[in-house]
Scaffold this motif. Structure first.
Motif, PDB file in Angstrom:
ATOM      1  N   ASN A  28       0.845  -1.190   0.000  1.00 48.33           N
ATOM      2  CA  ASN A  28       0.000   0.000   0.000  1.00 48.33           C
ATOM      3  C   ASN A  28       0.887   1.249   0.000  1.00 48.33           C
ATOM      4  N   PRO A  29       1.419   1.633  -1.160  1.00 49.76           N
ATOM      5  CA  PRO A  29       2.329   2.789  -1.167  1.00 49.76           C
ATOM      6  C   PRO A  29       1.607   4.079  -0.763  1.00 49.76           C
ATOM      7  N   ILE A  30       2.330   4.914  -0.025  1.00 49.11           N
ATOM      8  CA  ILE A  30       1.796   6.201   0.393  1.00 49.11           C
ATOM      9  C   ILE A  30       2.759   7.279  -0.063  1.00 49.11           C
ATOM     10  N   ARG A  31       2.298   8.505  -0.020  1.00 47.62           N
ATOM     11  CA  ARG A  31       3.169   9.629  -0.386  1.00 47.62           C
ATOM     12  C   ARG A  31       4.251   9.800   0.669  1.00 47.62           C
ATOM     13  N   LEU A  32       5.386  10.312   0.239  1.00 48.63           N
ATOM     14  CA  LEU A  32       6.495  10.468   1.170  1.00 48.63           C
ATOM     15  C   LEU A  32       6.209  11.516   2.243  1.00 48.63           C
ATOM     16  N   THR A  33       5.417  12.533   1.906  1.00 50.18           N
ATOM     17  CA  THR A  33       5.078  13.519   2.930  1.00 50.18           C
ATOM     18  C   THR A  33       4.190  12.898   4.001  1.00 50.18           C
ATOM     19  N   ARG A  34       3.306  12.018   3.610  1.00 45.74           N
ATOM     20  CA  ARG A  34       2.494  11.296   4.588  1.00 45.74           C
ATOM     21  C   ARG A  34       3.370  10.305   5.353  1.00 45.74           C
ATOM     22  N   GLY A  35       4.372   9.778   4.679  1.00 47.59           N
ATOM     23  CA  GLY A  35       5.304   8.866   5.324  1.00 47.59           C
ATOM     24  C   GLY A  35       6.054   9.522   6.464  1.00 47.59           C
ATOM     25  N   PHE A 144      12.310   6.917  13.941  1.00 48.41           N
ATOM     26  CA  PHE A 144      11.782   7.782  12.884  1.00 48.41           C
ATOM     27  C   PHE A 144      12.543   7.550  11.581  1.00 48.41           C
ATOM     28  N   LEU A 145      13.862   7.557  11.645  1.00 50.99           N
ATOM     29  CA  LEU A 145      14.671   7.384  10.431  1.00 50.99           C
ATOM     30  C   LEU A 145      14.496   5.994   9.823  1.00 50.99           C
ATOM     31  N   PHE A 146      14.474   4.962  10.654  1.00 50.56           N
ATOM     32  CA  PHE A 146      14.365   3.612  10.124  1.00 50.56           C
ATOM     33  C   PHE A 146      12.978   3.334   9.560  1.00 50.56           C
ATOM     34  N   SER A 147      11.937   3.837  10.180  1.00 48.48           N
ATOM     35  CA  SER A 147      10.604   3.605   9.623  1.00 48.48           C
ATOM     36  C   SER A 147      10.414   4.397   8.330  1.00 48.48           C
ATOM     37  N   TYR A 148      10.998   5.574   8.258  1.00 42.15           N
ATOM     38  CA  TYR A 148      10.921   6.320   6.995  1.00 42.15           C
ATOM     39  C   TYR A 148      11.730   5.617   5.912  1.00 42.15           C
ATOM     40  N   LEU A 149      12.869   5.035   6.288  1.00 36.90           N
ATOM     41  CA  LEU A 149      13.651   4.255   5.339  1.00 36.90           C
ATOM     42  C   LEU A 149      12.858   3.050   4.848  1.00 36.90           C
ATOM     43  N   GLY A 150      12.122   2.406   5.736  1.00 39.64           N
ATOM     44  CA  GLY A 150      11.265   1.291   5.341  1.00 39.64           C
ATOM     45  C   GLY A 150      10.173   1.722   4.379  1.00 39.64           C
ATOM     46  N   ILE A 151       9.606   2.901   4.599  1.00 39.05           N
ATOM     47  CA  ILE A 151       8.585   3.411   3.672  1.00 39.05           C
ATOM     48  C   ILE A 151       9.202   3.685   2.301  1.00 39.05           C
ATOM     49  N   MET A 152      10.381   4.273   2.305  1.00 37.22           N
ATOM     50  CA  MET A 152      11.037   4.549   1.016  1.00 37.22           C
ATOM     51  C   MET A 152      11.399   3.255   0.290  1.00 37.22           C
ATOM     52  N   TYR A 153      11.906   2.257   1.017  1.00 38.81           N
ATOM     53  CA  TYR A 153      12.208   0.968   0.398  1.00 38.81           C
ATOM     54  C   TYR A 153      10.956   0.316  -0.164  1.00 38.81           C
ATOM     55  N   LYS A 158      12.288  -1.926  -3.271  1.00 37.40           N
ATOM     56  CA  LYS A 158      13.659  -2.375  -3.038  1.00 37.40           C
ATOM     57  C   LYS A 158      13.633  -3.607  -2.141  1.00 37.40           C
ATOM     58  N   GLU A 159      14.482  -4.545  -2.456  1.00 38.81           N
ATOM     59  CA  GLU A 159      14.577  -5.760  -1.652  1.00 38.81           C
ATOM     60  C   GLU A 159      15.401  -5.491  -0.400  1.00 38.81           C
ATOM     61  N   VAL A 160      14.872  -5.892   0.724  1.00 41.83           N
ATOM     62  CA  VAL A 160      15.567  -5.756   1.999  1.00 41.83           C
ATOM     63  C   VAL A 160      15.807  -7.158   2.529  1.00 41.83           C
TER      64      VAL A 160
END
Length: 184
Positions: A28-35, A144-153, A158-160
């Motif tokens: 369920n992709p969301i916008r980065l600003t919402r992310g 905050f940084l890791f969850s935003y990184l997860g949203i971007m991935y 991207k494969e994690v």
């Protein structure tokens, strides 16, 4: 505990959140600003649950360092075991619709259970009055940084290597558990 140990602890707690949020953003992709808002809400919930756990642990502590250190060790080993078995689970990880704020709120509580347990164990070793800012600020920033990184991935598909990330978090938790229980 030092600030460096709290940073390592925050990293270990942020890894499962990143993996979960990546799966949610993949389906369920969301916008980065919402992310940004989603990541901040998740980070606030994790920090609040950790501080709640420390407060409860402060009320339940025995005052005998040998017993308190063993309870700390036990709580960190329980969380590390949960993360270890979750890393090797063959079941498909569920994904949730993080476009809804209620879902994000409940997801933060579900992923923050580890933070609550670790906070409970920490409460037997440290006082909340002394370490409130040392534990709260690193956890807030790193989750905050890791969850935003997860949203971007997830958005970029991207494969994690979730198993490797989770095992690194387990390793950090076990190192902190042994260091805190036996070398304090």
């Amino acid at each position: 505990m030092s600030v460096f140990e709290y940073i390592i602890l925050s990293f270990a707690l942020a890894v499962p959140t990143m993996v979960t949020v990546r799966g949610c953003a993949l389906k369920n992709p969301i916008r980065l600003t919402r992310g940004l808002g989603v990541s901040f809400l998740l980070a606030l919930e994790h920090t609040a649950l950790l501080l709640l756990g420390i407060g409860i642990g402060n009320m339940l502590r025995f005052g005998v360092s040998e017993y308190d250190n063993l309870i700390y060790l036990g709580m960190l080993v329980v969380v590390a075991g949960r993360m270890f078995f979750n890393a090797f689970s063959k079941k498909e990880k569920p994904s949730y619709d993080i476009a809804k704020w209620v879902t994000v709120l409940l997801l933060g509580v579900a992923t923050g259970v580890n933070a609550l347990f670790i906070g409970l164990g920490l409460g037997f070793r440290v006082l909340i009055e002394n370490d409130l800012w040392k534990v709260g600020i690193p956890l807030l920033i790193i989750v905050f940084l890791f969850s935003y990184l997860g949203i971007m991935y997830g958005r970029r598909k991207k494969e994690v290597r979730a198993r490797r990330w989770m095992l690194l978090g387990v390793l950090f938790l076990l190192i902190l558990a042994v260091k805190g229980a036996f070398f304090s």
